[in-house]
Design a protein around this motif. Sequence first.
Motif, PDB file in Angstrom:
ATOM      1  N   GLN A 383     -36.481  15.977  38.199  1.00  0.00           N
ATOM      2  CA  GLN A 383     -35.042  16.026  37.927  1.00  0.00           C
ATOM      3  C   GLN A 383     -34.692  16.401  36.483  1.00  0.00           C
ATOM      4  N   LEU A 384     -35.683  16.937  35.737  1.00  0.00           N
ATOM      5  CA  LEU A 384     -35.439  17.374  34.363  1.00  0.00           C
ATOM      6  C   LEU A 384     -35.817  18.841  34.207  1.00  0.00           C
ATOM      7  N   GLU A 385     -35.366  19.434  33.103  1.00  0.00           N
ATOM      8  CA  GLU A 385     -35.735  20.805  32.759  1.00  0.00           C
ATOM      9  C   GLU A 385     -36.334  20.826  31.358  1.00  0.00           C
ATOM     10  N   SER A 386     -37.247  21.759  31.128  1.00  0.00           N
ATOM     11  CA  SER A 386     -37.817  21.984  29.804  1.00  0.00           C
ATOM     12  C   SER A 386     -37.795  23.476  29.506  1.00  0.00           C
ATOM     13  N   GLU A 403     -39.589  25.940  19.781  1.00  0.00           N
ATOM     14  CA  GLU A 403     -39.090  24.558  19.804  1.00  0.00           C
ATOM     15  C   GLU A 403     -38.878  24.105  21.246  1.00  0.00           C
ATOM     16  N   LEU A 404     -39.362  22.902  21.544  1.00  0.00           N
ATOM     17  CA  LEU A 404     -39.212  22.321  22.880  1.00  0.00           C
ATOM     18  C   LEU A 404     -37.819  21.710  23.034  1.00  0.00           C
ATOM     19  N   CYS A 405     -37.177  22.028  24.162  1.00  0.00           N
ATOM     20  CA  CYS A 405     -35.866  21.464  24.477  1.00  0.00           C
ATOM     21  C   CYS A 405     -35.907  20.823  25.865  1.00  0.00           C
ATOM     22  N   THR A 406     -35.113  19.781  26.054  1.00  0.00           N
ATOM     23  CA  THR A 406     -35.058  19.047  27.327  1.00  0.00           C
ATOM     24  C   THR A 406     -33.615  18.952  27.801  1.00  0.00           C
ATOM     25  N   ARG A 407     -33.409  19.057  29.123  1.00  0.00           N
ATOM     26  CA  ARG A 407     -32.072  18.889  29.691  1.00  0.00           C
ATOM     27  C   ARG A 407     -32.162  18.100  30.986  1.00  0.00           C
TER      28      ARG A 407
END
Length: 560
Positions: A383-386, A403-407
Motif C-alpha cells: 500500500q506504499l510507493e517508492s 534521492e529516495l521518496c515515499t508516498r
Amino acid sequence: MDQPNQSYSRGSQDKTLLAMTIGQAFDHTVAQYPDGEALVVRHQQRRYTWRQLAESVDLHARALLALGLQTGDRLGIWAPNCAEWCISQLASAKLGVILVNINPAYRSTELEYVLKQSGCQWLVCAGSFKTSDYHAMLQALVPELAEQSIGQLNCEKLADLRGVISLAASPPSGFLPWSQLSALGTGIAPERLSARQASLHFDQAVNIQYTSGTTGFPKGATLSHHNILNNGYMVGESLGLTAQDRLVIPVPLYHCFGMVMGNLGCITHGTTMIYPNDGFDPLLSLTAVAEERATGLYGVPTMFIAMLDHPRRGEFDLATLRTGIMAGATCPIEVMRRVISEMHMSEVQIAYGMTETSPVSLQTGADDDLERRVTTVGRTQPQLESKIIDLAGNTVVRGEIGELCTRGYSVMLGYWNNPDGTRDAIDAAGWMHTGDLATMDEHGYVCIVGRNKDMIIRGGENVYPRELEEFFFTHPAVADVQVIGIPDERYGEEIVAWVKLHPGHVANELELQTWCKGRIAHYKTPKYFKFVDAFPMTVTGKIQKFRMREISLEELRTQS
C-alpha cells in the motif's frame, strides 16, 4: 504495473488497510484473545492478559478525562520502557489525546524546547533513569511545581503545562503520583470514555515524535491513528505474527521501532509484548528470550552484536526464535549470518524508514536470501510507493543513484506547528523526501548508498550535525564548529567535532565533553574533537565534510 526501467515501485495491494482507530483495534484484539498474554514487563515483574491490560488502559483513560484532557490535547511521556508507557500510549489514543514521545536521554534544554513547541498540557515522567534525575531537572525548569496546586500549574516558561504525573513511588511535592490515577479514574463513568472514543476518527493526530532537524531544532513529526496503526500492522504481517508469537522488545518505546513496530505490531496480531528491561541490556534480553520462549526479537545491529558476543550467550536456549527485525543502521553480513545460525532467526528481516513515514517504508521478506538481507533494505511495503529522483525531480532509471521518496498511508500529517518544514519535506504530490541517496534494482530492491543531509546514525540513534553545531556555538570559547560521522565497528558511526576557537580562548577535548553532560543527550556527545584554525574548503568557500572525514580517519589510524 511498475515501469521496469524506472526507479519507481508500488507495494503489494493484497493487504487491506485497517480503517479504525488504535483504540478500536486494541478493543478488537481484547475481544478475540481476552485470556491470552498481552504484556510481560520483566523488570517490573508484571504480566497482563489482554483483558487485564484493557482494564488498566480504560481506567487510566478515565483518569486522563478527570484531569480535563480534551481531544487534540498533548500528553508528554518522558520515561524509559515500562508498563506505564504502554498504558499511556493506549489510554491517550482512546481519548484522541496526542502522545508526545520524549527521548529518555534528553536533558533540560531539550525537554524545555519539546514541551514548549508541542504545547504539552500534561507530562508523565519517570523519577530517574541511568544518570538522569528527571525530578531534579523538572524542579529546576518549573520551580512553580512545588508552589502551586496539582493540576493548576501556571508556569512562566511553559504556559501550556498544567501538571506532571510521576511514575516514582514517592515523588516530590507538586508531582501527581501515578498511583493516584486509579482513584481519579473510578470517579469518571465508563460511558464518558465510550462517548469520547466513539467521537474519534482514524485520520486524527495521535502521536508526535521529535526528530533532530537540520535547522538545529528538533521537529515534531505528527502521526495519525491511520499512519502508525497500519504501519505496525503491515510490519507484523511481513513477519507472520500471530497470537501464538511472543516478541521481545528491547528497543526504546519512545521511538517508532518500539511503540509502532513493537507495540502496535503486536496489538494488531494478538502477539505478546515482552519488555526485558527499562533500557537495553544484552544479558537481560537473552534471558527474556530463553525464559519467555520468545519467537521474535527486535534490535539495531549493535544490540545483536552485544548479544552475540556476550560471554554467557551459550547458557541460553534461543531455539524458539524464528523471526525479528534488524533496523536503524546497515547490517554487516557476518552479523546477519550469526543471527540466523547462532540465534535461530532464520526469518529475520531488515526494515528501513524514518519517523516521518511511521516509520517503515521498505522491508525485506522472510524468504529473501542472505545477500539481499544485508545489501538492500528490501522492497516497497504494501500500500506504499517508492521512487528515486534526481536533483530536477525526475525519476532516475533503475541502478542510478538519486534521492529516495515515499508516498502513501504512512506519510505523516506534517511537522507540528511547522508549515515551512512540512512543505520542505512533503511535496505537492504527497511524496516524502527522505534525504537518503539510494538505488533500485530490476526487482525493486532498494540499496541506501548515502545521506545527503549528512545525518549520523550512532547505535541506532539519528544525530544531525547541524543541531550539534548550533549547540556548540553556545560555548563561549567556540568560534566555529563542524560535526561529521566516521565509521565505527561498535556503534556504526562515531561523532567527530572539528572546532575553531575564538582568539585568546582555550579549550580541550575533556572540557567540551564535560560541558556536554547534562545539556544534551549522551549519544550526541562527540567522541573525538579536533581543534583547527580553518576547515577544508572549496574555492567557492563551501566546507568539504568528505575531506574532514578522510583526515579524521587517517589521523585515528596513525594514532592506533
